[in-house]
Scaffold this motif. Structure first.
Motif, PDB file in Angstrom:
ATOM      1  N   UNK B  77       0.827  -1.213   0.000  1.00 36.09           N
ATOM      2  CA  UNK B  77       0.000   0.000   0.000  1.00 36.09           C
ATOM      3  C   UNK B  77       0.856   1.255   0.000  1.00 36.09           C
ATOM      4  N   UNK B  78       1.927   1.225   0.798  1.00 37.48           N
ATOM      5  CA  UNK B  78       2.814   2.391   0.880  1.00 37.48           C
ATOM      6  C   UNK B  78       3.490   2.655  -0.461  1.00 37.48           C
ATOM      7  N   UNK B  79       3.980   1.598  -1.104  1.00 40.13           N
ATOM      8  CA  UNK B  79       4.658   1.753  -2.398  1.00 40.13           C
ATOM      9  C   UNK B  79       3.678   2.266  -3.453  1.00 40.13           C
ATOM     10  N   UNK B  80       2.466   1.738  -3.411  1.00 35.27           N
ATOM     11  CA  UNK B  80       1.444   2.183  -4.362  1.00 35.27           C
ATOM     12  C   UNK B  80       1.190   3.688  -4.202  1.00 35.27           C
ATOM     13  N   UNK B  83       4.195   5.747  -5.466  1.00 30.45           N
ATOM     14  CA  UNK B  83       4.290   5.907  -6.918  1.00 30.45           C
ATOM     15  C   UNK B  83       3.175   6.805  -7.470  1.00 30.45           C
ATOM     16  N   UNK B  84       1.994   6.705  -6.885  1.00 32.06           N
ATOM     17  CA  UNK B  84       0.902   7.605  -7.305  1.00 32.06           C
ATOM     18  C   UNK B  84       1.299   9.051  -7.006  1.00 32.06           C
ATOM     19  N   UNK B  85       1.850   9.277  -5.791  1.00 27.91           N
ATOM     20  CA  UNK B  85       2.272  10.628  -5.410  1.00 27.91           C
ATOM     21  C   UNK B  85       3.379  11.122  -6.341  1.00 27.91           C
ATOM     22  N   UNK B  89       3.191  14.411  -8.717  1.00 26.70           N
ATOM     23  CA  UNK B  89       4.174  15.490  -8.564  1.00 26.70           C
ATOM     24  C   UNK B  89       4.892  15.728  -9.892  1.00 26.70           C
ATOM     25  N   UNK B  90       5.315  14.633 -10.552  1.00 25.84           N
ATOM     26  CA  UNK B  90       6.024  14.775 -11.831  1.00 25.84           C
ATOM     27  C   UNK B  90       5.135  15.417 -12.889  1.00 25.84           C
ATOM     28  N   UNK B  91       3.872  15.022 -12.882  1.00 20.15           N
ATOM     29  CA  UNK B  91       2.940  15.594 -13.860  1.00 20.15           C
ATOM     30  C   UNK B  91       2.789  17.093 -13.647  1.00 20.15           C
ATOM     31  N   UNK B  92       2.797  17.507 -12.391  1.00 24.82           N
ATOM     32  CA  UNK B  92       2.688  18.939 -12.087  1.00 24.82           C
ATOM     33  C   UNK B  92       3.972  19.686 -12.442  1.00 24.82           C
ATOM     34  N   UNK B 108      13.424   7.609  -8.580  1.00 22.11           N
ATOM     35  CA  UNK B 108      12.093   7.254  -8.069  1.00 22.11           C
ATOM     36  C   UNK B 108      12.030   5.750  -7.758  1.00 22.11           C
ATOM     37  N   UNK B 109      12.632   4.958  -8.638  1.00 27.42           N
ATOM     38  CA  UNK B 109      12.630   3.503  -8.418  1.00 27.42           C
ATOM     39  C   UNK B 109      13.450   3.134  -7.191  1.00 27.42           C
ATOM     40  N   UNK B 110      14.626   3.770  -7.038  1.00 20.99           N
ATOM     41  CA  UNK B 110      15.464   3.464  -5.867  1.00 20.99           C
ATOM     42  C   UNK B 110      14.761   3.849  -4.573  1.00 20.99           C
ATOM     43  N   UNK B 111      14.172   5.044  -4.559  1.00 20.10           N
ATOM     44  CA  UNK B 111      13.458   5.461  -3.352  1.00 20.10           C
ATOM     45  C   UNK B 111      12.226   4.585  -3.117  1.00 20.10           C
TER      46      UNK B 111
END
Lengths: 75, 137
Positions: B77-80, B83-85, B89-92, B108-111
């Motif tokens: 759930x946290x990873x989901x 990645x949504x966040x 953020x990237x889209x903005x 992003x993948x490493x974090x």
């Protein structure tokens, strides 16, 4: 409705020759920490483990575990 | 202390070390090269050592299994959410450019890996401390 699972493991251990938590853990195939968590009512065991514990003490599972109804009346 | 609880402390320590090393390197060698700190995550490969079989000793039982299963749900759930966040953020941030730099995705993948391991460890430690009660159902 909140129900609480109580158990008499500690009492039964002492009634059975002051059996140690480690011995009960070994005979039921779990870690001593699980027995500690059970006695502190911090873990609800599986049916298999409950039956194993009852078998070690040679009693019915109802004599080891009981459900306490903690329901509070709301109006 | 159960072996899995020791593993959770170990994983959390690895995550914190990675984060500290990354943040320590960041001002000196830049964000791109500082990702080398994530190589320390390979220490997680030693996690199998915590489950070594020893005579007359139970390493993993049903309580550990229940805690692991719940911790995995929390981590997933946290990873989901992470990645949504990140996507939002990237889209903005990059909406004007219309693309995202590839090194952003790498970081992003490493974090994401850190979030996965860290949230699993934290959830497992909290569950060991708090317990798995029937009255919470």
């Amino acid at each position: 409705m909140a129900e609480r699972l109580n158990n008499s493991i500690r009492r039964l251990r002492f009634e059975n020759g002051e059996m140690s938590q480690a011995e009960l853990a070994e005979r039921t195939g779990v870690t001593r920490q699980t027995i500690i968590a059970l006695e502190a009512n911090r873990y609800a065991p599986s049916v298999v483990l409950a039956l194993r514990i009852a078998r070690v003490f040679d009693v019915k599972v109802e004599e080891v575990f009981s459900l306490e109804n903690g329901r509070t009346e709301r109006r | 202390m159960p072996q899995q609880q020791k593993l959770a402390w170990f994983m959390l320590a690895v995550c914190l070390v990675v984060l500290i090393v990354y943040l320590g390197l960041l001002p000196f060698i830049g964000a791109g090269r500082a990702t080398a700190a994530f190589a320390l995550l390979s220490a997680c490969a030693f996690s199998g050592l915590f489950y070594r079989k020893r005579a007359g000793r139970v390493n993993f039982d049903e309580r550990d299994r229940d805690i692991h299963a719940t911790a995995v749900k929390v981590a997933a759930g946290s990873v989901y959410l992470y990645f949504v966040a990140c996507s939002l953020v990237m889209a903005q941030v990059r909406s004007a450019a219309g693309s995202v730099p590839i090194d952003w995705l790498t970081r992003m993948a490493w974090f994401g890996a850190l979030v996965l391991l860290g949230s699993w460890s934290l959830a497992a430690l909290v569950l060991y401390a708090r317990g798995v009660r029937l009255d919470s159902n």
